[in-house]
Design an enzyme around this catalytic site. Structure first.
Site, PDB file in Angstrom:
ATOM      1  N   GLY A  33      -4.200  -4.579   6.065  1.00  0.00           N
ATOM      2  CA  GLY A  33      -3.149  -4.357   7.054  1.00  0.00           C
ATOM      3  C   GLY A  33      -3.349  -3.053   7.801  1.00  0.00           C
ATOM      4  O   GLY A  33      -4.122  -2.184   7.376  1.00  0.00           O
TER       5      GLY A  33
ATOM      6  N   LYS B 282      -2.901   5.102  -2.499  1.00  0.00           N
ATOM      7  CA  LYS B 282      -3.839   5.924  -1.740  1.00  0.00           C
ATOM      8  C   LYS B 282      -4.201   7.126  -2.604  1.00  0.00           C
ATOM      9  O   LYS B 282      -3.315   7.725  -3.236  1.00  0.00           O
ATOM     10  CB  LYS B 282      -3.187   6.398  -0.441  1.00  0.00           C
ATOM     11  CG  LYS B 282      -2.905   5.270   0.543  1.00  0.00           C
ATOM     12  CD  LYS B 282      -4.189   4.754   1.142  1.00  0.00           C
ATOM     13  CE  LYS B 282      -3.888   3.797   2.284  1.00  0.00           C
ATOM     14  NZ  LYS B 282      -5.118   3.312   2.932  1.00  0.00           N
TER      15      LYS B 282
ATOM     16  N   GLU C 129     -11.073   0.889  -3.315  1.00  0.00           N
ATOM     17  CA  GLU C 129     -11.354   0.618  -1.899  1.00  0.00           C
ATOM     18  C   GLU C 129     -11.957   1.848  -1.216  1.00  0.00           C
ATOM     19  O   GLU C 129     -11.436   2.956  -1.337  1.00  0.00           O
ATOM     20  CB  GLU C 129     -10.044   0.204  -1.218  1.00  0.00           C
ATOM     21  CG  GLU C 129     -10.190  -0.262   0.220  1.00  0.00           C
ATOM     22  CD  GLU C 129      -8.892  -0.848   0.774  1.00  0.00           C
ATOM     23  OE1 GLU C 129      -8.076  -1.384  -0.006  1.00  0.00           O
ATOM     24  OE2 GLU C 129      -8.677  -0.751   1.997  1.00  0.00           O
TER      25      GLU C 129
ATOM     26  N   ASP D 123     -13.749  -1.357   3.231  1.00  0.00           N
ATOM     27  CA  ASP D 123     -12.794  -1.491   4.335  1.00  0.00           C
ATOM     28  C   ASP D 123     -13.462  -0.954   5.605  1.00  0.00           C
ATOM     29  O   ASP D 123     -14.070  -1.705   6.378  1.00  0.00           O
ATOM     30  CB  ASP D 123     -11.505  -0.723   3.966  1.00  0.00           C
ATOM     31  CG  ASP D 123     -10.467  -0.688   5.073  1.00  0.00           C
ATOM     32  OD1 ASP D 123     -10.755  -1.146   6.178  1.00  0.00           O
ATOM     33  OD2 ASP D 123      -9.349  -0.171   4.844  1.00  0.00           O
TER      34      ASP D 123
ATOM     35  N   SER E  16       0.866  -1.173   0.000  1.00  0.00           N
ATOM     36  CA  SER E  16       0.000   0.000   0.000  1.00  0.00           C
ATOM     37  C   SER E  16       0.908   1.230   0.000  1.00  0.00           C
ATOM     38  O   SER E  16       1.777   1.353   0.854  1.00  0.00           O
ATOM     39  CB  SER E  16      -0.873  -0.042   1.255  1.00  0.00           C
ATOM     40  OG  SER E  16      -1.593   1.159   1.396  1.00  0.00           O
TER      41      SER E  16
HETATM   42  O1  OSB Z   1      -7.102   1.863   4.552  1.00  0.00           O
HETATM   43  O2  OSB Z   1      -6.160  -0.033   4.372  1.00  0.00           O
HETATM   44  C1  OSB Z   1      -6.204   1.096   4.859  1.00  0.00           C
HETATM   45  C2  OSB Z   1      -3.073   1.707   6.884  1.00  0.00           C
HETATM   46  C3  OSB Z   1      -3.608   2.275   7.999  1.00  0.00           C
HETATM   47  C4  OSB Z   1      -4.961   2.479   8.074  1.00  0.00           C
HETATM   48  C5  OSB Z   1      -5.770   2.135   7.026  1.00  0.00           C
HETATM   49  C6  OSB Z   1      -5.236   1.543   5.907  1.00  0.00           C
HETATM   50  C7  OSB Z   1      -3.851   1.368   5.823  1.00  0.00           C
HETATM   51  C8  OSB Z   1      -3.159   0.834   4.652  1.00  0.00           C
HETATM   52  C9  OSB Z   1      -1.816   0.215   4.851  1.00  0.00           C
HETATM   53  O3  OSB Z   1      -3.598   0.913   3.542  1.00  0.00           O
HETATM   54  C10 OSB Z   1      -1.922  -1.234   5.045  1.00  0.00           C
HETATM   55  C11 OSB Z   1      -0.634  -1.844   5.469  1.00  0.00           C
HETATM   56  O4  OSB Z   1       0.276  -1.937   4.643  1.00  0.00           O
HETATM   57  O5  OSB Z   1      -0.491  -2.247   6.643  1.00  0.00           O
HETATM   58 MG    MG Z   2      -8.363   0.866   3.243  1.00  0.00          MG
END
Ligand code: OSB
Ligand code: MG
Length: 370
Positions: A291, A164, A214, A239, A136
């Protein structure tokens, strides 16, 4: 099995680089490691994965730690646990607070799998071996920087890239990356930054062969997501909306999504995660493991879950060194040919690096449950 003692370690772990989302920027991760000791002397570990600010869900690391001590641990005191999935049921009397529930529940799964002398992945019905993983990528300050970052992760072996996005930083980055990497398994995550008025932008995003979009809309917007899914081909992945199996059923009935990001912490633990996984499999929803910038203990739980064959879409399960210069476990998770190997030891199969834990630990609490 009785739980006799709990130790809660409060850690602050600096991220190698700040991570930017539509919510804001994070430069360090506050988390807790929970060590439970059973009446048979087996030690189980869980990780409390919330954040220091309540922007992703209502919980923070501190509020969750408080709920763990004041409301959840007392519920299993002097209870003779027969199975790990009992804990989810016991915790139902407390509303919400999924991340707090998850840290205890996952530690208990670790204890039960250790007492059965099985790896947690085998205990959960997973297949041991290699799992494909994705990365991510936070919002970058320039498109050139984004291209370099994506290229570096591809070079490291990641097989799926999630960008993102937020309003004003969406079409251009996606267009650029899609042009340079036409075959890449690519997706975006908006962390609920859009609304119905943004339909034109979302329709444009629909043209870049994305694996999924997402959480474009608000965190309780099942109806609005269904409205959007009718108008775009790209699967919507939920999510933040998903806190329980019931939420997944609602999304399915309303057709709000075609994919579900399963995060153990966000749904209150492994029992709920497994139920969601089964429901998704039976009903043709794509499910994958998300994650929360986990350290080694939380990462080990994620990897055990992701070893289930139904979760074949690569999750947000990076190597230890993706976020931290040093993890808190002895054998850090590494990536080889785009894959991470599931540990084979009993339970979560990783051992705490006590020295590293100490360097990140701000304080600890010992709770006797006798
Ligand atoms: O939206 O999936 C998400 C990290 C922190 C809070 C929300 C999210 C995320 C990530 C990173 O997208 C996921 C990871 O690599 O741990
Ligand atoms: Mg997410």
């Amino acid at each position: 099995m009785f739980v006799k003692e709990a130790i809660l370690y409060h850690l602050e772990m600096p991220l190698k680089e700040p991570f930017k989302t539509s919510y804001g920027e994070m430069s360090s991760k506050s988390l807790c490691i929970l060590k439970l000791t059973s009446s048979d002397g087996i030690e189980g570990y869980g990780e409390l994965d919330a954040f220091s600010t309540p922007w992703y869900t209502e919980e923070t690391t501190d509020t969750a730690a408080m709920i763990v001590q004041a409301h959840l641990l007392p519920l299993i005191r002097n209870v003779n646990l027969q199975t790990a999935d009992q804990v989810n049921h016991i915790f139902k009397v407390i509303r919400g607070n999924e991340m707090a529930k998850s840290v205890i529940e996952t530690a208990i799964w670790d204890i039960f799998s250790k007492s059965e002398k099985q790896s947690l992945s085998t205990y959960l019905g997973g297949v041991t071996g290699d799992i494909s993983v994705g990365v991510s990528i936070g919002i970058q300050s320039s498109l050139d920087e984004l291209v370099d970052t994506v290229q570096n992760y591809i070079n490291e072996g990641y097989t799926r890239v999630k960008l993102k996005i937020k309003p004003g930083y969406d079409i251009e980055p996606v267009k650029k990356i899609r042009k340079l990497f036409p075959e890449l398994l690519l997706m975006v995550d908006a962390n609920s930054a859009y609304c119905r008025d943004d339909i034109q932008t979302l329709k444009k995003l629909d043209q870049y062969n994305l694996a999924m979009i997402e959480q474009p809309f608000g965190v309780t917007d099942f109806v609005d997501h269904a409205w959007l899914q009718k108008q775009i081909q790209t699967p919507i992945c939920l999510d933040e909306n998903i806190r329980s199996l019931n939420d997944v059923k609602q999304a399915f009935e309303l057709r709000s999504a075609k994919a579900i990001n399963i995060k153990i912490a966000r749904v209150g633990g492994l029992d709920e995660a497994l139920k969601i996984l089964n429901f998704c499999y039976e009903n043709g929803l794509i499910a994958w493991c998300g994650g929360m910038f986990e350290a080694g203990i939380g990462r080990a739980h994620n990897i055990a879950l992701a070893s289930r064959s139904e979760l074949s879409f690569p999750g947000d399960i990076s190597a230890s060194n993706r976020y931290f210069s040093r993890d808190i476990i002895l054998d850090e998770f590494t990536i080889k040919n785009g894959k991470i190997t599931t540990p084979v030891g009993f339970g979560i199969g990783v051992e705490l690096d006590k020295f590293s834990l100490e360097t990140y630990c701000k304080r600890r609490e010992v709770i006797i449950l006798d």
